[in-house]
Motif scaffolding. Sequence first.
Motif, PDB file in Angstrom:
ATOM      1  N   VAL A 152       0.843  -1.197   0.000  1.00 32.32           N
ATOM      2  CA  VAL A 152       0.000   0.000   0.000  1.00 32.32           C
ATOM      3  C   VAL A 152       0.886   1.259   0.000  1.00 32.32           C
ATOM      4  O   VAL A 152       1.824   1.363   0.792  1.00 32.32           O
ATOM      5  CB  VAL A 152      -0.928   0.022   1.235  1.00 32.32           C
ATOM      6  CG1 VAL A 152      -1.720   1.319   1.293  1.00 32.32           C
ATOM      7  CG2 VAL A 152      -1.857  -1.184   1.193  1.00 32.32           C
ATOM      8  N   GLY A 185       9.552  -2.999  10.846  1.00 34.14           N
ATOM      9  CA  GLY A 185       8.154  -3.248  10.481  1.00 34.14           C
ATOM     10  C   GLY A 185       7.547  -2.221   9.546  1.00 34.14           C
ATOM     11  O   GLY A 185       6.328  -2.116   9.435  1.00 34.14           O
ATOM     12  N   LEU A 186       8.389  -1.471   8.847  1.00 32.88           N
ATOM     13  CA  LEU A 186       7.848  -0.428   7.974  1.00 32.88           C
ATOM     14  C   LEU A 186       7.790  -0.850   6.507  1.00 32.88           C
ATOM     15  O   LEU A 186       7.431  -0.053   5.648  1.00 32.88           O
ATOM     16  CB  LEU A 186       8.648   0.868   8.123  1.00 32.88           C
ATOM     17  CG  LEU A 186       8.566   1.519   9.505  1.00 32.88           C
ATOM     18  CD1 LEU A 186       9.393   2.794   9.551  1.00 32.88           C
ATOM     19  CD2 LEU A 186       7.110   1.829   9.883  1.00 32.88           C
ATOM     20  N   GLY A 187       8.184  -2.073   6.205  1.00 33.74           N
ATOM     21  CA  GLY A 187       7.988  -2.573   4.839  1.00 33.74           C
ATOM     22  C   GLY A 187       9.245  -2.729   4.001  1.00 33.74           C
ATOM     23  O   GLY A 187       9.153  -2.954   2.799  1.00 33.74           O
ATOM     24  N   LYS A 188      10.438  -2.674   4.628  1.00 27.46           N
ATOM     25  CA  LYS A 188      11.676  -2.806   3.839  1.00 27.46           C
ATOM     26  C   LYS A 188      11.746  -4.180   3.165  1.00 27.46           C
ATOM     27  O   LYS A 188      11.970  -4.283   1.967  1.00 27.46           O
ATOM     28  CB  LYS A 188      12.911  -2.618   4.734  1.00 27.46           C
ATOM     29  CG  LYS A 188      12.999  -1.276   5.403  1.00 27.46           C
ATOM     30  CD  LYS A 188      14.264  -1.153   6.240  1.00 27.46           C
ATOM     31  CE  LYS A 188      14.342  -2.115   7.414  1.00 27.46           C
ATOM     32  NZ  LYS A 188      13.356  -1.863   8.476  1.00 27.46           N
ATOM     33  N   THR A 189      11.524  -5.204   3.977  1.00 31.54           N
ATOM     34  CA  THR A 189      11.636  -6.561   3.435  1.00 31.54           C
ATOM     35  C   THR A 189      10.569  -6.802   2.372  1.00 31.54           C
ATOM     36  O   THR A 189      10.835  -7.415   1.334  1.00 31.54           O
ATOM     37  CB  THR A 189      11.524  -7.581   4.594  1.00 31.54           C
ATOM     38  OG1 THR A 189      12.606  -7.340   5.489  1.00 31.54           O
ATOM     39  CG2 THR A 189      11.600  -9.008   4.106  1.00 31.54           C
ATOM     40  N   HIS A 190       9.381  -6.306   2.625  1.00 30.97           N
ATOM     41  CA  HIS A 190       8.296  -6.462   1.650  1.00 30.97           C
ATOM     42  C   HIS A 190       8.698  -5.808   0.315  1.00 30.97           C
ATOM     43  O   HIS A 190       8.613  -6.425  -0.751  1.00 30.97           O
ATOM     44  CB  HIS A 190       7.029  -5.819   2.212  1.00 30.97           C
ATOM     45  CG  HIS A 190       5.814  -6.037   1.367  1.00 30.97           C
ATOM     46  ND1 HIS A 190       4.579  -6.334   1.882  1.00 30.97           N
ATOM     47  CD2 HIS A 190       5.622  -5.986   0.021  1.00 30.97           C
ATOM     48  CE1 HIS A 190       3.696  -6.469   0.903  1.00 30.97           C
ATOM     49  NE2 HIS A 190       4.311  -6.254  -0.240  1.00 30.97           N
ATOM     50  N   LYS A 317      -5.223  -5.363   3.661  1.00 31.43           N
ATOM     51  CA  LYS A 317      -4.910  -6.664   4.263  1.00 31.43           C
ATOM     52  C   LYS A 317      -6.200  -7.434   4.485  1.00 31.43           C
ATOM     53  O   LYS A 317      -6.270  -8.638   4.254  1.00 31.43           O
ATOM     54  CB  LYS A 317      -4.188  -6.511   5.600  1.00 31.43           C
ATOM     55  CG  LYS A 317      -2.896  -5.772   5.532  1.00 31.43           C
ATOM     56  CD  LYS A 317      -1.719  -6.717   5.512  1.00 31.43           C
ATOM     57  CE  LYS A 317      -0.439  -5.950   5.232  1.00 31.43           C
ATOM     58  NZ  LYS A 317       0.575  -6.663   4.514  1.00 31.43           N
ATOM     59  N   VAL A 341       3.768  -1.155  10.618  1.00 32.27           N
ATOM     60  CA  VAL A 341       2.792  -1.976   9.889  1.00 32.27           C
ATOM     61  C   VAL A 341       2.718  -3.398  10.444  1.00 32.27           C
ATOM     62  O   VAL A 341       1.668  -4.019  10.463  1.00 32.27           O
ATOM     63  CB  VAL A 341       3.144  -2.016   8.380  1.00 32.27           C
ATOM     64  CG1 VAL A 341       2.077  -2.743   7.602  1.00 32.27           C
ATOM     65  CG2 VAL A 341       3.325  -0.616   7.849  1.00 32.27           C
ATOM     66  N   ARG A 342       3.863  -3.876  10.923  1.00 31.68           N
ATOM     67  CA  ARG A 342       3.857  -5.254  11.438  1.00 31.68           C
ATOM     68  C   ARG A 342       2.873  -5.365  12.608  1.00 31.68           C
ATOM     69  O   ARG A 342       2.112  -6.316  12.716  1.00 31.68           O
ATOM     70  CB  ARG A 342       5.262  -5.659  11.862  1.00 31.68           C
ATOM     71  CG  ARG A 342       5.344  -7.124  12.254  1.00 31.68           C
ATOM     72  CD  ARG A 342       6.755  -7.581  12.499  1.00 31.68           C
ATOM     73  NE  ARG A 342       7.556  -7.500  11.292  1.00 31.68           N
ATOM     74  CZ  ARG A 342       8.836  -7.183  11.267  1.00 31.68           C
ATOM     75  NH1 ARG A 342       9.457  -6.916  12.379  1.00 31.68           N
ATOM     76  NH2 ARG A 342       9.501  -7.130  10.136  1.00 31.68           N
ATOM     77  N   GLU A 345      -0.700  -5.228  11.397  1.00 32.08           N
ATOM     78  CA  GLU A 345      -1.066  -6.496  10.779  1.00 32.08           C
ATOM     79  C   GLU A 345      -1.313  -7.570  11.849  1.00 32.08           C
ATOM     80  O   GLU A 345      -2.270  -8.328  11.785  1.00 32.08           O
ATOM     81  CB  GLU A 345       0.111  -6.918   9.905  1.00 32.08           C
ATOM     82  CG  GLU A 345      -0.204  -7.865   8.805  1.00 32.08           C
ATOM     83  CD  GLU A 345       1.056  -8.072   7.965  1.00 32.08           C
ATOM     84  OE1 GLU A 345       1.015  -7.725   6.800  1.00 32.08           O
ATOM     85  OE2 GLU A 345       2.069  -8.562   8.495  1.00 32.08           O
TER      86      GLU A 345
HETATM   87  P1  ADP Z   1      10.715  -4.355   7.790  1.00 36.13           P
HETATM   88  O1  ADP Z   1      11.513  -5.235   6.881  1.00 36.13           O
HETATM   89  O2  ADP Z   1      10.885  -2.902   7.471  1.00 36.13           O
HETATM   90  O3  ADP Z   1      10.940  -4.645   9.235  1.00 36.13           O
HETATM   91  P2  ADP Z   1       8.479  -5.799   6.699  1.00 36.13           P
HETATM   92  O4  ADP Z   1       8.730  -5.614   5.244  1.00 36.13           O
HETATM   93  O5  ADP Z   1       8.842  -7.117   7.279  1.00 36.13           O
HETATM   94  O6  ADP Z   1       9.170  -4.634   7.525  1.00 36.13           O
HETATM   95  O7  ADP Z   1       6.936  -5.452   6.989  1.00 36.13           O
HETATM   96  C1  ADP Z   1       6.246  -5.955   8.119  1.00 36.13           C
HETATM   97  C2  ADP Z   1       4.877  -6.396   7.691  1.00 36.13           C
HETATM   98  O8  ADP Z   1       4.125  -5.265   7.295  1.00 36.13           O
HETATM   99  C3  ADP Z   1       4.901  -7.323   6.493  1.00 36.13           C
HETATM  100  O9  ADP Z   1       3.936  -8.322   6.666  1.00 36.13           O
HETATM  101  C4  ADP Z   1       4.552  -6.443   5.318  1.00 36.13           C
HETATM  102  O10 ADP Z   1       3.824  -7.150   4.329  1.00 36.13           O
HETATM  103  C5  ADP Z   1       3.670  -5.401   5.962  1.00 36.13           C
HETATM  104  N1  ADP Z   1       3.796  -4.095   5.306  1.00 36.13           N
HETATM  105  C6  ADP Z   1       4.711  -3.144   5.552  1.00 36.13           C
HETATM  106  N2  ADP Z   1       4.503  -2.064   4.787  1.00 36.13           N
HETATM  107  C7  ADP Z   1       3.419  -2.338   4.031  1.00 36.13           C
HETATM  108  C8  ADP Z   1       2.708  -1.619   3.035  1.00 36.13           C
HETATM  109  N3  ADP Z   1       3.050  -0.381   2.669  1.00 36.13           N
HETATM  110  N4  ADP Z   1       1.628  -2.215   2.462  1.00 36.13           N
HETATM  111  C9  ADP Z   1       1.274  -3.448   2.834  1.00 36.13           C
HETATM  112  N5  ADP Z   1       1.899  -4.173   3.763  1.00 36.13           N
HETATM  113  C10 ADP Z   1       2.969  -3.641   4.362  1.00 36.13           C
END
Ligand code: ADP
Length: 474
Positions: A152, A185-190, A317, A341-342, A345
């Motif tokens: 998102v 939990g801000l979406g880096k890995t995603h 989600k 975001v984590r 979720e």
């Molecule tokens: P990080 O690597 O920054 O710690 P993650 O990529 O593991 O964070 O994200 C944590 C969770 O939040 C994952 O399940 C991911 O899918 C979800 N998430 C984070 N940002 C978004 C986004 N912008 N839209 C949808 N889901 C997100």
Amino acid sequence: MAVVSNENIGAGEVDLNSLWIKSTEILRGRLDPQIFTAWIKPLSLSKSIDAQGQLRNREFGSFELVAPNKFCRDHITKHYTDIISSALSDVIGSNDVKVSVKSLDLENKPRVSSTPVRPAIEKRQVVRATKTEKQLCVECNLNPNYNFSNFVVGSCNQFAHAVSLKVSEQPGAIYNPLFVYGGVGLGKTHLVNAIGNSARRRGKKVLLVTSEYFVNELIHSVRNNKMPEFKSKFRTLDVLIIDDIQFIIGKERTQEEFFHTFNDLHQKHKQIVITADKLPQEMVGIEERLKSRFSSGLSVDLQTPDFETRVAILSKKAELSGIELTNNVAQFLADRIDTNVRELEGALNRIQEISAQSSSPITLELAESALRMFAKQDRKTFTTDQIQQAVAAFYRVSANDLLGKRRTTNIASARHIAMYLCRILTNKSYPEIGALFGGRDHSTVIHACKTVEDRIKEEPNIKGDLDTIKSKVL
Ligand code: ADP
Ligand code: MG
């Protein structure tokens, strides 16, 4: 999961109807029933772009779906072409397919998904071609569920998202390296998985590893005289993604090897994507020459989502998992959970579980009482043991070291952090904590906590480390 290999459908011709039936069976298993019924069932497969009506092996690759109306067409194009492509790929055994969607109103031009056509499958590629999407993701170490389509976008991540899309379309050509940084939990890995998945579908050789994995592979290769294999593994890629680079902090041999890997790929115009919890310049314990390499491309950050984005993430989600979430409840959750975001979720999933177990809909009351319950549980669930394990893993020492007598800087520092976290995350007293750390005196624990508190004031990085460890304990 039904997988039909090339051989199954190879020699003869396959009609679109049976191909679509097989694909929908796969989709039925992968999607929530409500989503499947609402969005996939009304679709039909109209033609392959190359061959109308009948398909031959050589022509697999490009398909056109028909949606009942424009709204449906747009929704499918936006959210489901990846998963439909992947189901079609599984059935025909091709690595990638392109899916376009048109609506019954023929004047609407078909919308083409961004997944390109792969060349026709040749006989010698059969072994690779018969692999499923999932297997291919496993080989690249990618998470198949993290895609651009379910990421998102809001003001907190708009730039990072746009740049990542570009990089996935033209790896190695524009921003190299791409350095994505931000809190837990801000979406880096995603996001970086989405880059990898998209590039892989374009036929690129992709590998995503954590820097922890890189370290372990290197140690293993050095020990077993396998450096040539190590080099060939990392230096023959089109896209190398290193998630959480901060784990190579303080590891000189790894940094040296990574420096050479980086240079080699970069010179060949191969894409490097790196994630970290902070900017390269702010990373203590990483060689200057590496920091300057990391900063030589483009650095983009992910920030904490604002209220609107949090609501949008929750709604997305919920939609993807078939959870019925009213706007009221989404807003309530977004208001209460503003960390990352984590956590958002996690709360949604737990509320969904409670609703399923009690067979009651997700109302505002249910959400409120669930959050109260989690708050209590969360306080209870931290145990000193979990904290010790998480700290030991983070600082790469053994849990026994934390309890033992060794006082090397590394171990002593990890021990201090572990004691501090036990103090703030559990209800244990100083003497109790001391007892749990190899029978130490309470004054030692007080000293440890004081030391960490001082470090938090002086070293801005330590806060990020503590957050990462806390997220692991959760
Ligand atoms: P990080 O690597 O920054 O710690 P993650 O990529 O593991 O964070 O994200 C944590 C969770 O939040 C994952 O399940 C991911 O899918 C979800 N998430 C984070 N940002 C978004 C986004 N912008 N839209 C949808 N889901 C997100
Ligand atoms: Mg991550």
